[in-house]
Design a protein around this motif. Structure first.
Motif, PDB file in Angstrom:
ATOM      1  N   UNK A   1       1.282   7.010  -6.940  1.00 53.52           N
ATOM      2  CA  UNK A   1       0.288   7.932  -7.291  1.00 53.52           C
ATOM      3  C   UNK A   1       0.585   8.854  -8.466  1.00 53.52           C
ATOM      4  N   UNK A   2      -0.061   8.998  -9.240  1.00 58.52           N
ATOM      5  CA  UNK A   2      -0.333  10.111 -10.270  1.00 58.52           C
ATOM      6  C   UNK A   2      -1.291  10.421 -10.938  1.00 58.52           C
ATOM      7  N   UNK A   3      -1.386  11.883 -11.181  1.00 56.44           N
ATOM      8  CA  UNK A   3      -2.658  12.529 -11.842  1.00 56.44           C
ATOM      9  C   UNK A   3      -2.176  13.269 -12.914  1.00 56.44           C
TER      10      UNK A   3
ATOM     11  N   UNK B   1       1.047  -1.129   0.005  1.00 61.66           N
ATOM     12  CA  UNK B   1       0.129  -0.210   0.010  1.00 61.66           C
ATOM     13  C   UNK B   1       0.788   1.167  -0.175  1.00 61.66           C
ATOM     14  N   UNK B   2       1.900   1.132   0.625  1.00 56.55           N
ATOM     15  CA  UNK B   2       2.774   2.246   0.780  1.00 56.55           C
ATOM     16  C   UNK B   2       3.437   2.568  -0.578  1.00 56.55           C
ATOM     17  N   UNK B   3       3.874   1.398  -1.186  1.00 61.04           N
ATOM     18  CA  UNK B   3       4.498   1.633  -2.715  1.00 61.04           C
ATOM     19  C   UNK B   3       3.403   2.094  -3.640  1.00 61.04           C
TER      20      UNK B   3
ATOM     21  N   UNK C   1     -11.055  18.971 -21.169  1.00 58.52           N
ATOM     22  CA  UNK C   1      -9.874  18.714 -20.164  1.00 58.52           C
ATOM     23  C   UNK C   1      -9.880  17.262 -20.040  1.00 58.52           C
ATOM     24  N   UNK C   2      -8.710  16.662 -20.408  1.00 60.35           N
ATOM     25  CA  UNK C   2      -8.355  15.108 -20.271  1.00 60.35           C
ATOM     26  C   UNK C   2      -7.787  14.922 -18.962  1.00 60.35           C
ATOM     27  N   UNK C   3      -8.175  13.912 -18.486  1.00 62.00           N
ATOM     28  CA  UNK C   3      -7.485  13.601 -16.831  1.00 62.00           C
ATOM     29  C   UNK C   3      -7.095  12.168 -17.040  1.00 62.00           C
ATOM     30  N   UNK C   4      -6.016  11.913 -16.475  1.00 60.72           N
ATOM     31  CA  UNK C   4      -5.641  10.588 -16.432  1.00 60.72           C
ATOM     32  C   UNK C   4      -4.825  10.199 -14.969  1.00 60.72           C
ATOM     33  N   UNK C   5      -5.333   9.141 -14.279  1.00 61.26           N
ATOM     34  CA  UNK C   5      -4.847   9.114 -12.812  1.00 61.26           C
ATOM     35  C   UNK C   5      -4.618   7.593 -12.745  1.00 61.26           C
TER      36      UNK C   5
ATOM     37  N   UNK D   1      -6.683   3.829  -0.974  1.00 60.33           N
ATOM     38  CA  UNK D   1      -7.605   4.611  -0.034  1.00 60.33           C
ATOM     39  C   UNK D   1      -7.881   5.868  -0.894  1.00 60.33           C
ATOM     40  N   UNK D   2      -7.313   6.660  -1.646  1.00 60.89           N
ATOM     41  CA  UNK D   2      -7.761   7.629  -2.430  1.00 60.89           C
ATOM     42  C   UNK D   2      -8.794   7.377  -3.341  1.00 60.89           C
ATOM     43  N   UNK D   3      -8.579   6.195  -3.921  1.00 64.95           N
ATOM     44  CA  UNK D   3      -9.572   5.514  -5.018  1.00 64.95           C
ATOM     45  C   UNK D   3     -10.821   5.102  -4.263  1.00 64.95           C
TER      46      UNK D   3
END
Length: 439
Positions: A178-180, A171-173, A190-194, A199-201
């Motif tokens: 993470x990226x957005x 989970x820490x890895x 606007x195109x978003x890729x994440x 947890x955030x998900x």
């Protein structure tokens, strides 16, 4: 052969069709197990190397014209369910015998087997040494009744029970990975890729899910939006909620806001044909253009920062931000109209927006007698379809355009409100000042 099969299927009863589909699936799974045995043998012989391929996966991908993931899955599963022989010719059990048996019986598919292989592989070392048989037997048993996705959750649950430290490290890895990214395309979208850690998900899904729910049926008509459109609307509602929250960090001493630069006369007109005559009427802070009509809709209930432009589009003066619907007024509107006063709207998700019956830029007052609370969807509908709104007997009334109702019969809106409460609402709101004359 295909024609005969088609005729045979057409002549089947519903029960016979279901039984035949099930039989064919089991047959294909049995054949898949046979193919996996062949793949494992070809892998042992190094057939791929003799043909000039660097791996069995690459060779199989070209041989069967399948994608890389499918080829990798077949090779990996084959190595774990193959029938092997010792140097003395003795038959040795497969690494995952219960999985092999279920595949051979047609009870599970290739994706089930992949989940089991991955689940066993991710076990901690001590569990692979002492508990792999128990874990594999459990997963293979549940695979007979679970979908691969459900089985994957079970495999993860088992792994978390047996390797909490390793799961925490993973989970820490994930958090480190993470990226957005977001960018504006040539058409202004606007195109978003994440990639979000779990947890955030989970937070994102918890917020989007209720906001992206289908709207209630109106006169038997279902919500016409696709799932993707509903998700986009839900995400837009999240942004509205964030922008309206006092806890959002400030930039340069200001709360986050959208800046729109537009000629004041264009804003007053707000007509679609204006763009063809003067160029794009408004410019967002993303440097993308926006029509005057949509600027008028946004300006109904937003912090407006007027930037007066001269003939060369240079700023001459910048006014201060003014909220068109202050907190007491919004409270009164919500009490009178609910989340949305539009007829038939059953509290759709999203942040409610205060709409001026007579737009403030046209001299309309910011008071209870000139405003209506709307959800984002119906606020846009009102502007784009040219609905008319009136306040009759202190209640909002909506008049549809001819395209919706040729007779244009007025439709009452808003939630029910006892008459004795109306005086309270009027007393709640201080006497407003004309926005044009406000210092």
């Amino acid at each position: 052969m295909g024609t005969v099969g088609a005729r045979s299927a057409v002549s089947c009863t519903d029960a016979e069709l279901a039984a035949r589909i099930r039989e064919l699936e089991e047959g294909m799974r049995v054949l898949m197990m046979e193919q996996l045995q062949c793949i494992a043998e070809a892998d042992h012989r190094g057939v791929y190397a003799e043909l000039g391929f660097r791996s069995a996966q690459v060779w199989l991908q070209g041989l069967l014209n399948i994608d890389a993931r499918d080829a990798k899955t077949r090779v990996t599963v084959a190595r774990n369910v193959e029938d092997r022989q010792s140097l003395y010719g003795e038959v040795m059990p497969a690494d995952l015998p219960e999985t092999a048996a279920a595949l051979a019986a047609g009870a599970i598919g290739l994706e089930h087997a992949r989940v089991i292989v991955d689940g066993v592989r991710r076990l901690p070392e001590y569990a692979r040494c002492h508990q792999v048989g128990e874990v594999e037997s459990t997963l293979a048993g549940y695979a007979r009744t679970m979908t691969p996705r459900e089985l994957e959750k079970l495999a993860e649950r088992i792994r978390y029970l047996l390797d909490q430290d390793g799961a925490h490290d993973d989970e820490e890895d994930q958090h480190e990975s993470r990226e957005l990214h977001y960018a504006t395309t040539s058409d202004g979208m606007t195109v978003i890729k994440a990639r979000l850690d779990r947890e955030t998900g989970a937070k994102f899904a918890a917020l989007v899910h209720p906001l992206a729910a289908p709207r209630p049926e109106i006169e038997g008509e279902k919500d016409p939006r696709t799932v993707g459109q509903r998700n986009a609307d839900g995400f837009a509602a999240i942004l509205d909620l964030a922008l309206d929250h006092d806890g959002v960090p400030r930039t340069g001493g200001q709360r986050p806001h959208i800046t729109v630069s537009i000629d004041f006369e264009d804003l007053k007109k707000g007509l679609g044909f204006l763009a063809a005559e003067t160029g794009m009427p408004g410019t967002l802070n993303t440097e993308r253009s926006i029509t005057a009509e949509n600027v008028r809709r946004i300006a109904c209930d937003a912090e407006v920062l007027p930037i007066v432009l001269d003939g060369d589009s240079l700023p001459l003066d910048v006014g201060r931000a003014k909220r068109t619907a202050p907190t007491p007024l919004r409270a009164a509107l919500l009490q009178r109209d609910g989340v949305c006063a539009f007829p038939g709207c059953d509290r759709p998700p999203g942040t409610p927006e205060a709409h001026h019956v007579e737009h403030w830029v046209d001299g309309g007052a910011t008071d209870l007698g000139n405003m209506v609370m709307l959800c984002g969807h119906h606020h846009r509908t009102l502007h784009t379809q040219r609905w008319e709104t009136e306040i009759r007997d202190q209640r909002p009334v909506f008049i549809p355009p001819p395209t919706v109702d040729p007779r244009r019969i007025p439709r009452p809106g808003g939630s029910a409100l006892p008459a004795q409460h109306r005086e309270y609402l009027r007393d709640l709101i201080p006497t407003p000042r004309d926005p044009a004359g406000e210092p």
